[in-house]
Write a protein that holds these residues in place. Structure first.
Motif, PDB file in Angstrom:
ATOM      1  N   TYR A  10      -1.448   4.339 -11.265  1.00 54.07           N
ATOM      2  CA  TYR A  10      -2.128   3.439 -10.328  1.00 54.07           C
ATOM      3  C   TYR A  10      -1.830   3.863  -8.905  1.00 54.07           C
ATOM      4  O   TYR A  10      -0.701   4.234  -8.580  1.00 54.07           O
ATOM      5  CB  TYR A  10      -1.606   2.015 -10.490  1.00 54.07           C
ATOM      6  CG  TYR A  10      -2.161   1.238 -11.650  1.00 54.07           C
ATOM      7  CD1 TYR A  10      -3.217   1.697 -12.422  1.00 54.07           C
ATOM      8  CD2 TYR A  10      -1.624   0.005 -11.974  1.00 54.07           C
ATOM      9  CE1 TYR A  10      -3.714   0.960 -13.466  1.00 54.07           C
ATOM     10  CE2 TYR A  10      -2.117  -0.736 -13.021  1.00 54.07           C
ATOM     11  CZ  TYR A  10      -3.166  -0.262 -13.753  1.00 54.07           C
ATOM     12  OH  TYR A  10      -3.658  -1.003 -14.783  1.00 54.07           O
ATOM     13  N   ASN A  11      -2.833   3.780  -8.037  1.00 56.63           N
ATOM     14  CA  ASN A  11      -2.548   3.909  -6.614  1.00 56.63           C
ATOM     15  C   ASN A  11      -2.108   2.534  -6.117  1.00 56.63           C
ATOM     16  O   ASN A  11      -2.039   1.572  -6.886  1.00 56.63           O
ATOM     17  CB  ASN A  11      -3.757   4.464  -5.841  1.00 56.63           C
ATOM     18  CG  ASN A  11      -4.957   3.535  -5.872  1.00 56.63           C
ATOM     19  OD1 ASN A  11      -4.833   2.318  -6.038  1.00 56.63           O
ATOM     20  ND2 ASN A  11      -6.144   4.110  -5.717  1.00 56.63           N
ATOM     21  N   ARG A  12      -1.804   2.414  -4.845  1.00 54.96           N
ATOM     22  CA  ARG A  12      -1.280   1.166  -4.303  1.00 54.96           C
ATOM     23  C   ARG A  12      -2.269   0.009  -4.498  1.00 54.96           C
ATOM     24  O   ARG A  12      -1.891  -1.083  -4.902  1.00 54.96           O
ATOM     25  CB  ARG A  12      -0.982   1.362  -2.807  1.00 54.96           C
ATOM     26  CG  ARG A  12      -0.267   0.219  -2.176  1.00 54.96           C
ATOM     27  CD  ARG A  12       1.217   0.369  -2.391  1.00 54.96           C
ATOM     28  NE  ARG A  12       1.939  -0.575  -1.560  1.00 54.96           N
ATOM     29  CZ  ARG A  12       2.939  -1.288  -1.995  1.00 54.96           C
ATOM     30  NH1 ARG A  12       3.386  -1.155  -3.220  1.00 54.96           N
ATOM     31  NH2 ARG A  12       3.544  -2.123  -1.201  1.00 54.96           N
ATOM     32  N   GLU A  13      -3.535   0.257  -4.233  1.00 50.76           N
ATOM     33  CA  GLU A  13      -4.551  -0.789  -4.385  1.00 50.76           C
ATOM     34  C   GLU A  13      -4.675  -1.221  -5.848  1.00 50.76           C
ATOM     35  O   GLU A  13      -4.742  -2.413  -6.149  1.00 50.76           O
ATOM     36  CB  GLU A  13      -5.895  -0.287  -3.865  1.00 50.76           C
ATOM     37  CG  GLU A  13      -6.979  -1.348  -3.880  1.00 50.76           C
ATOM     38  CD  GLU A  13      -8.301  -0.850  -3.325  1.00 50.76           C
ATOM     39  OE1 GLU A  13      -9.322  -1.495  -3.615  1.00 50.76           O
ATOM     40  OE2 GLU A  13      -8.310   0.181  -2.625  1.00 50.76           O
ATOM     41  N   SER A  15      -2.417  -1.094  -8.102  1.00 50.76           N
ATOM     42  CA  SER A  15      -1.210  -1.820  -8.459  1.00 50.76           C
ATOM     43  C   SER A  15      -1.314  -3.291  -8.074  1.00 50.76           C
ATOM     44  O   SER A  15      -0.923  -4.171  -8.840  1.00 50.76           O
ATOM     45  CB  SER A  15       0.006  -1.179  -7.776  1.00 50.76           C
ATOM     46  OG  SER A  15       1.163  -1.887  -8.102  1.00 50.76           O
TER      47      SER A  15
END
Length: 177
Positions: A10-13, A15
């Protein structure tokens, strides 16, 4: 379907939208004390955002109310915790679920109370620290060891970390990265 292990990154968004996270809270607090700083009444109204599902929200609300006044003794407490459904991503139980939000609020209140009474914040905390034999808002009597005052003194004795340029190496922070 692949009959093999699958890795998802997952990227930050992703997540934030795809993982369970801590219940956001709005908390209204009122602490009352004698002139010398002894807590006599704590009122706290806690509104927790459970997101689209309520899988762990009841437990989070219970913990939030149970730990609402922090490690302090008060003869009287009125604690109301409500979890609500919202259109936000689902929330879940995370490390100390419910307690973190209310303990943060309780500590902020102790700082405000110390300022209003013109008492040292550490002394105010020591004056109200729970001890064996005290009764929690849940009605439970504390038995056994409870080193709250010792912990407060040890924390107060710590020196603040030296200033360093940003960004800091996160591995050097308390708790590591």
């Amino acid at each position: 379907h692949t009959n093999r292990p699958v890795k998802i990154v997952y990227n930050r968004e992703d997540s934030f939208t795809g993982h369970l996270h801590r219940h956001p809270a709005r908390i209204w607090c009122e602490h009352r004390a004698t002139r010398d700083g002894r807590l006599v009444n704590v009122r706290m109204r806690i509104l927790l955002d459970g997101g689209a599902y309520a899988s762990s929200s009841t437990a989070v609300a219970s913990n939030a109310a149970s730990f609402a006044i922090g490690p302090y003794s008060s003869a009287n407490a009125l604690l109301e915790a409500t979890a609500v459904y919202t259109n936000n991503p689902p929330c879940g139980a995370m490390r100390g679920f419910g307690a973190v939000q209310t303990c943060f609020a309780a500590e902020a209140q102790m700082d405000k109370l110390a300022a209003a009474l013109e008492i040292d914040p550490v002394e105010l905390r020591l004056l109200n620290a729970l001890a064996p034999g005290d009764v929690l808002p849940t009605g439970q009597t504390i038995t056994g060891s409870l080193p709250i005052a010792e912990t407060i003194r040890a924390a107060a004795a710590l020196q603040p970390p030296a200033a360093e340029p940003l960004p800091r190496a996160s591995i050097r922070l308390p708790g590591g990265a």
